[in-house]
Design a protein around this motif. Structure first.
Motif, PDB file in Angstrom:
ATOM      1  N   ILE A   1       0.881  -1.174   0.000  1.00 45.31           N
ATOM      2  CA  ILE A   1       0.000   0.000   0.000  1.00 45.31           C
ATOM      3  C   ILE A   1       0.909   1.211   0.000  1.00 45.31           C
ATOM      4  O   ILE A   1       1.720   1.363   0.917  1.00 45.31           O
ATOM      5  N   TYR A   2       0.845   2.022  -1.029  1.00 43.17           N
ATOM      6  CA  TYR A   2       1.712   3.203  -1.011  1.00 43.17           C
ATOM      7  C   TYR A   2       0.887   4.470  -1.116  1.00 43.17           C
ATOM      8  O   TYR A   2      -0.067   4.540  -1.870  1.00 43.17           O
ATOM      9  N   PHE A   3       1.247   5.435  -0.303  1.00 41.67           N
ATOM     10  CA  PHE A   3       0.600   6.746  -0.350  1.00 41.67           C
ATOM     11  C   PHE A   3       1.583   7.825   0.024  1.00 41.67           C
ATOM     12  O   PHE A   3       2.321   7.691   0.999  1.00 41.67           O
ATOM     13  N   GLU A   4       1.589   8.902  -0.745  1.00 43.42           N
ATOM     14  CA  GLU A   4       2.279  10.105  -0.319  1.00 43.42           C
ATOM     15  C   GLU A   4       1.297  10.886   0.546  1.00 43.42           C
ATOM     16  O   GLU A   4       0.077  10.791   0.352  1.00 43.42           O
ATOM     17  N   ALA A   5       1.837  11.670   1.488  1.00 45.45           N
ATOM     18  CA  ALA A   5       0.961  12.440   2.375  1.00 45.45           C
ATOM     19  C   ALA A   5       0.044  13.354   1.551  1.00 45.45           C
ATOM     20  O   ALA A   5      -1.086  13.653   1.950  1.00 45.45           O
ATOM     21  N   ASN A   6       0.505  13.753   0.358  1.00 44.33           N
ATOM     22  CA  ASN A   6      -0.291  14.668  -0.472  1.00 44.33           C
ATOM     23  C   ASN A   6      -1.506  13.994  -1.127  1.00 44.33           C
ATOM     24  O   ASN A   6      -2.235  14.632  -1.876  1.00 44.33           O
ATOM     25  N   GLY A   7      -1.710  12.714  -0.864  1.00 42.48           N
ATOM     26  CA  GLY A   7      -2.932  12.062  -1.331  1.00 42.48           C
ATOM     27  C   GLY A   7      -2.766  11.200  -2.565  1.00 42.48           C
ATOM     28  O   GLY A   7      -3.748  10.729  -3.142  1.00 42.48           O
ATOM     29  N   HIS A   8      -1.524  10.985  -2.982  1.00 41.45           N
ATOM     30  CA  HIS A   8      -1.283  10.185  -4.183  1.00 41.45           C
ATOM     31  C   HIS A   8      -0.906   8.765  -3.779  1.00 41.45           C
ATOM     32  O   HIS A   8       0.129   8.564  -3.155  1.00 41.45           O
ATOM     33  N   GLY A   9      -1.717   7.788  -4.145  1.00 43.32           N
ATOM     34  CA  GLY A   9      -1.346   6.428  -3.787  1.00 43.32           C
ATOM     35  C   GLY A   9      -2.344   5.393  -4.248  1.00 43.32           C
ATOM     36  O   GLY A   9      -3.431   5.710  -4.746  1.00 43.32           O
ATOM     37  N   THR A  10      -1.961   4.140  -4.079  1.00 40.58           N
ATOM     38  CA  THR A  10      -2.835   3.028  -4.452  1.00 40.58           C
ATOM     39  C   THR A  10      -2.358   1.757  -3.734  1.00 40.58           C
ATOM     40  O   THR A  10      -1.490   1.821  -2.858  1.00 40.58           O
ATOM     41  N   VAL A  11      -2.931   0.630  -4.118  1.00 39.20           N
ATOM     42  CA  VAL A  11      -2.555  -0.664  -3.527  1.00 39.20           C
ATOM     43  C   VAL A  11      -2.094  -1.579  -4.656  1.00 39.20           C
ATOM     44  O   VAL A  11      -2.738  -1.640  -5.707  1.00 39.20           O
ATOM     45  N   LEU A  12      -0.995  -2.272  -4.434  1.00 40.29           N
ATOM     46  CA  LEU A  12      -0.512  -3.242  -5.425  1.00 40.29           C
ATOM     47  C   LEU A  12      -0.584  -4.652  -4.841  1.00 40.29           C
ATOM     48  O   LEU A  12      -0.152  -4.866  -3.704  1.00 40.29           O
ATOM     49  N   PHE A  13      -1.109  -5.574  -5.620  1.00 38.16           N
ATOM     50  CA  PHE A  13      -1.141  -6.987  -5.215  1.00 38.16           C
ATOM     51  C   PHE A  13      -0.179  -7.733  -6.125  1.00 38.16           C
ATOM     52  O   PHE A  13      -0.261  -7.595  -7.356  1.00 38.16           O
ATOM     53  N   SER A  14       0.706  -8.533  -5.546  1.00 39.54           N
ATOM     54  CA  SER A  14       1.612  -9.331  -6.377  1.00 39.54           C
ATOM     55  C   SER A  14       0.765 -10.384  -7.097  1.00 39.54           C
ATOM     56  O   SER A  14      -0.353 -10.705  -6.660  1.00 39.54           O
ATOM     57  N   GLN A  15       1.327 -10.927  -8.164  1.00 41.21           N
ATOM     58  CA  GLN A  15       0.579 -11.936  -8.928  1.00 41.21           C
ATOM     59  C   GLN A  15       0.237 -13.132  -8.040  1.00 41.21           C
ATOM     60  O   GLN A  15      -0.878 -13.670  -8.067  1.00 41.21           O
ATOM     61  N   ASP A  16       1.206 -13.494  -7.196  1.00 40.84           N
ATOM     62  CA  ASP A  16       1.012 -14.633  -6.298  1.00 40.84           C
ATOM     63  C   ASP A  16      -0.136 -14.353  -5.316  1.00 40.84           C
ATOM     64  O   ASP A  16      -1.012 -15.194  -5.101  1.00 40.84           O
ATOM     65  N   ALA A  17      -0.135 -13.130  -4.759  1.00 49.71           N
ATOM     66  CA  ALA A  17      -1.189 -12.765  -3.796  1.00 49.71           C
ATOM     67  C   ALA A  17      -2.544 -12.791  -4.490  1.00 49.71           C
ATOM     68  O   ALA A  17      -3.535 -13.316  -3.948  1.00 49.71           O
ATOM     69  N   GLU A  18      -2.571 -12.232  -5.703  1.00 46.84           N
ATOM     70  CA  GLU A  18      -3.844 -12.191  -6.429  1.00 46.84           C
ATOM     71  C   GLU A  18      -4.360 -13.606  -6.694  1.00 46.84           C
ATOM     72  O   GLU A  18      -5.549 -13.897  -6.496  1.00 46.84           O
ATOM     73  N   GLU A  19      -3.446 -14.485  -7.112  1.00 47.29           N
ATOM     74  CA  GLU A  19      -3.870 -15.868  -7.405  1.00 47.29           C
ATOM     75  C   GLU A  19      -4.413 -16.554  -6.151  1.00 47.29           C
ATOM     76  O   GLU A  19      -5.440 -17.233  -6.194  1.00 47.29           O
ATOM     77  N   LYS A  20      -3.722 -16.347  -5.020  1.00 47.04           N
ATOM     78  CA  LYS A  20      -4.177 -16.985  -3.768  1.00 47.04           C
ATOM     79  C   LYS A  20      -5.560 -16.460  -3.375  1.00 47.04           C
ATOM     80  O   LYS A  20      -6.424 -17.221  -2.933  1.00 47.04           O
ATOM     81  N   ILE A  21      -5.748 -15.163  -3.526  1.00 44.96           N
ATOM     82  CA  ILE A  21      -7.033 -14.556  -3.141  1.00 44.96           C
ATOM     83  C   ILE A  21      -8.159 -15.061  -4.046  1.00 44.96           C
ATOM     84  O   ILE A  21      -9.221 -15.468  -3.584  1.00 44.96           O
ATOM     85  N   ARG A  22      -7.884 -15.037  -5.352  1.00 43.85           N
ATOM     86  CA  ARG A  22      -8.921 -15.503  -6.300  1.00 43.85           C
ATOM     87  C   ARG A  22      -9.266 -16.982  -6.024  1.00 43.85           C
ATOM     88  O   ARG A  22     -10.426 -17.370  -6.071  1.00 43.85           O
ATOM     89  N   ALA A  23      -8.217 -17.776  -5.749  1.00 47.18           N
ATOM     90  CA  ALA A  23      -8.464 -19.207  -5.503  1.00 47.18           C
ATOM     91  C   ALA A  23      -9.299 -19.377  -4.232  1.00 47.18           C
ATOM     92  O   ALA A  23     -10.261 -20.166  -4.216  1.00 47.18           O
TER      93      ALA A  23
END
Ligand code: G16
Length: 557
Positions: free
Chosen positions: A378-400
Motif C-alpha cells: 500500500i503506497y501513499f504520499e501524504a499529499n494524497g497520491h497512492g494506491t494498492v498493489l497486489f503481487s501476482q502470487d497474492a492475487e492468485e491466492k485470493i482468487r483461488a
C-alpha cells in the motif's frame, strides 16, 4: 505495419517545432513541467522518444499531457510504460537528452539511443495519449502527435482523461483486455462493478465493529476546476445512487488549481475556495489531473480536519489486513511512505498496527517500485497520491480462496471481498476516483463517519513552505531525502534548529515539479512547527542563494 522511422523526417519536424532558446529541461518527479509556452519542442521530441520506447518494449506506451497540481499557465508531459507504470528511470535520461539537443543534432541523438538499446526500428510502435483540461493541452497534444507521426508510428488520442485513466488504458491495451476494456466506459464499468460488489459483501452486518458516527454517503467534492470534476460525473452514472456527490470547483468558473485542489488544501491546511463545509460534512479534494485525493471536514468546534494520504493508507491497510487474516492467508503486507509522512502515522502503522513501513524518495515511481516488493503493497504520499498493489502470487491466492468450496462461508466471503477490492484498485498509479470508492466502501463497512476514521491517531502539527533559490539543483539529499549533503553547512544548521523543539523533525529538498525548494517541519505544537519551518527556510535562503524576499516569520512573531 508502421513505417520504419526516418531520421530525415524526425529532423524535418523540428522546423515546425524548433527549440527557441537554450533552456534546459529536466525529466523530474513526474516528467517535464514548465510554462506551457516553452513546451512545444519538448512535446514534439517526447513523441519521438515515446516511439522508440514503444519499439524497444514491443508494446504500446502512453504519453499524458498535464502539469497536475501546477498552476494553469504551466503544462507538462510524462511517459507511461506498458503495464501502466511510470517510465523506467533509465530511460528518463534518453528523453532529457533528446529534449535538450540542438535541432540539427536530433537524428544523431535518436540513432545513439537506437544503438545503445539495440532497437529494431522495423518494429511497429503504438502511442496512447490523453490530456488534462489546461487551455494549452490541445495544441501541445498536436505537437506530440507530430513527433509520433514523424517516426512513422500509429497512435490513439483519447482526448480529455484523468492521468490514472490514461495509465489504465495503457495497461488494458497491453494485456489484451484482461485488465479491463481500453475505453473510458470500460474504466467506469470496471470500477463501478467492483465497488457495488464489494459494498454488498461488506455490509455492516458482516464483520468489523460498528462505530458511533454512522456512515453518510453524501460527499462535497473540490474538483480543482480540473478534469476530475468532469469525470466524476461520468462515474456517478454507474453507481446506482450509492454515493451523492456535490461537485464544487467544477471548472465552469475559476482557474485550474487556483486557491483549490488537493495541493492547495494540503499546503494551506484549510478548505479550498468555493467549498465552505458545514460542520461534519464529508469533503474531498482532487488535484488538477485527479491522481490525488484528500478528505477533510470541519469538526464541532469549527476546526478544519484533514485526512491526508497517510490517513488513507492506514485506513486501507487496516481493512485489507483484517480481510487477509479473516481468510487465513499468509501475505506479506507493507506500507510505503515518503519523508513527508506524518510521524504519528508511521508510529501508528509500526507500533499499533504492526505493519512494516518503508520510506522512499518523493515521486510515485519510487513508491510504486518499493510497493512491488510486498505481496500487498500500500503506497501513499501524504499529499494524497497512492494506491494498492497486489503481487501476482497474492492475487492468485485470493482468487483461488474466493472459489474454494472447502472454506467456511465467512472465509470465502472475506476472500471474495478481497477479490473485488483488487478490481477496485487502479494498480497502475494513484487514482482519485478509485481511491474514493475504496475509502467510501471501508467507511461504509465500518459504519464510520469521517470523525470516527480521524480518531485512529492524531497528526503531529506540520508545515510545508517553499523557498525560491537561484539554482535548486545545488541542494543534494540522501536517506530518502531526509538529510541534505549540500550546500555545506545546511544539514548541520537544520540539526541544530530541530534540537530546540520537542518531537521535531525537518528536512528540505528541491522540488521536481516546481522551481522551488520545499521545506517540511513537524513538532509538538503548531506554533513551534511554524517557527521551525520558518527558521529552516531562512537557512535555505541564506545557504542556497535565495532570491526575492527572504522568508518572513510566522504572523505575530
Ligand atoms: C507529482 C508526483 C508526486 C509528487 C508531486 C510533488 O504529483 O507525481 O509523486 O509528490 O509531484 O513533487 P515535488 O515535491 O518533487 O514537486 P502531481 O500530482 O503534481 O503529478
Amino acid at each position: 505495419m508502421a513505417n520504419e522511422w526516418s531520421p530525415t523526417q524526425a529532423r524535418r519536424g523540428t522546423a515546425k517545432h524548433p527549440r527557441k532558446d537554450d533552456k534546459v529541461f529536466t525529466y523530474g518527479t513526474a516528467g517535464f513541467r514548465a510554462r506551457a509556452d516553452t513546451l512545444d519542442p519538448v512535446l514534439y521530441r517526447s513523441g519521438l522518444v515515446a516511439v522508440l520506447r514503444s519499439m524497444s518494449k514491443k508494446a504500446a506506451v502512453g504519453v499524458m499531457i498535464t502539469a497536475s497540481h501546477n498552476p494553469e499557465c504551466d503544462n507538462g508531459v510524462k511517459l507511461i510504460d506498458p503495464m501502466g507504470e511510470m517510465l523506467q528511470v533509465s530511460w528518463e535520461k534518453y528523453v532529457s537528452d533528446i529534449v535538450n539537443v540542438r535541432d540539427d543534432e536530433i537524428s544523431d541523438a535518436l540513432q545513439k539511443i537506437i544503438d545503445e538499446e539495440k532497437i529494431d526500428t522495423s518494429q511497429a510502435a503504438y502511442i496512447i495519449t490523453g490530456r488534462d483540461t489546461r487551455p494549452s493541452s490541445c495544441s501541445l497534444s498536436q505537437s506530440l502527435i507530430d513527433g509520433v507521426v514523424a517516426m512513422g508510428a500509429e497512435y490513439k488520442d483519447y482526448g480529455l482523461l484523468t492521468t490514472p485513466q490514461l495509465h489504465y488504458m495503457v495497461r488494458c491495451h497491453n494485456t489484451g483486455g484482461r485488465y479491463g476494456e481500453p475505453l473510458e466506459e470500460g474504466y467506469y464499468k470496471k470500477l463501478s462493478k467492483a465497488f457495488l460488489q464489494l459494498r454488498q459483501k461488506v455490509t455492516p452486518e458482516f464483520q468489523i465493529p460498528i462505530g458511533e458516527g454512522g456512515y453518510k454517503n453524501e460527499i462535497f467534492l473540490d474538483g480543482a476546476n480540473g478534469v476530475g470534476a468532469l469525470k466524476v460525473q461520468q462515474l456517478l452514472k454507474h453507481l446506482d445512487d450509492a454515493l451523492k456527490i456535490t461537485v464544487c470547483n467544477d471548472g465552469s468558473q475559476g482557474k485550474l488549481n487556483e486557491n483549490c485542489g488537493a495541493d492547495y488544501v494540503k499546503l494551506h491546511q484549510g478548505a479550498p475556495k468555493g467549498l465552505i463545509p458545514e460542520a461534519g460534512a464529508k469533503c474531498i479534494s482532487f488535484d488538477g489531473d485527479a491522481d490525488r485525493i484528500l478528505y477533510f471536514y470541519k469538526d464541532g468546534n469549527g476546526k478544519f480536519q484533514l485526512l491526508d494520504g497517510d490517513k488513507i493508507a492506514t485506513l486501507i491497510a487496516s481493512f485489507i489486513k483484517e480481510l487477509v487474516s479473516e481468510v487465513g492467508l499468509s501475505l506479506n503486507l507493507g506500507v510505503v511512505q515518503t519523508a513527508y509522512a506524518n510521524g504519528s502515522s508511521t508510529r501508528y502503522l509500526e507500533d499499533e498496527m504492526k505493519v512494516p513501513v518503508a520510506c522512499v524518495p518523493t515521486g510515485v515511481k519510487h513508491l510504486h517500485r518499493k510497493a512491488e516488493e510486498f505481496d500487498v503493497g500500500i503506497y501513499f504520499e501524504a499529499n494524497g497520491h497512492g494506491t494498492v498493489l497486489f503481487s501476482q502470487d497474492a492475487e492468485e491466492k485470493i482468487r483461488a480462496a474466493s472459489k474454494d468450496g472447502s472454506l467456511s462461508s465467512e472465509k470465502r466471503l472475506a476472500a471474495e471481498s478481497l477479490s473485488s477490492l483488487i478490481d477496485l484498485t487502479n494498480q497502475t498509479v494513484g487514482d482519485a476516483l478509485a481511491d474514493m470508492l475504496l475509502v467510501e466502501t471501508i467507511l461504509f463497512a465500518r459504519h464510520w463517519d469521517v470523525s470516527d476514521w480521524n480518531s485512529a491517531y492524531t497528526d503531529l502539527p506540520n508545515r510545508q513552505l517553499k523557498v525560491k533559490v537561484k539554482d535548486r539543483t545545488i541542494i543534494h539529499t540522501t536517506d530518502a531525502e531526509r538529510r541534505t549533503t549540500s550546500p555545506a553547512g545546511l544539514q548541520d544548521a537544520i540539526d541544530e534548529l530541530v534540537k530546540k523543539y520537542t518531537k521535531a523533525r525537518s528536512f528540505v529538498r528541491p522540488s521536481g515539479t516546481e522551481d522551488i525548494v520545499r521545506v517540511y517541519a513537524e513538532a509538538d505544537t503548531q506554533e513551534n512547527t511554524d517557527m521551525l519551518a520558518y527558521e529552516v527556510s531562512l537557512k535555505v535562503f541564506q545557504l542556497a542563494q535565495g532570491i526575492g524576499d527572504p522568508p518572513q516569520p510566522p504572523a505575530g512573531k
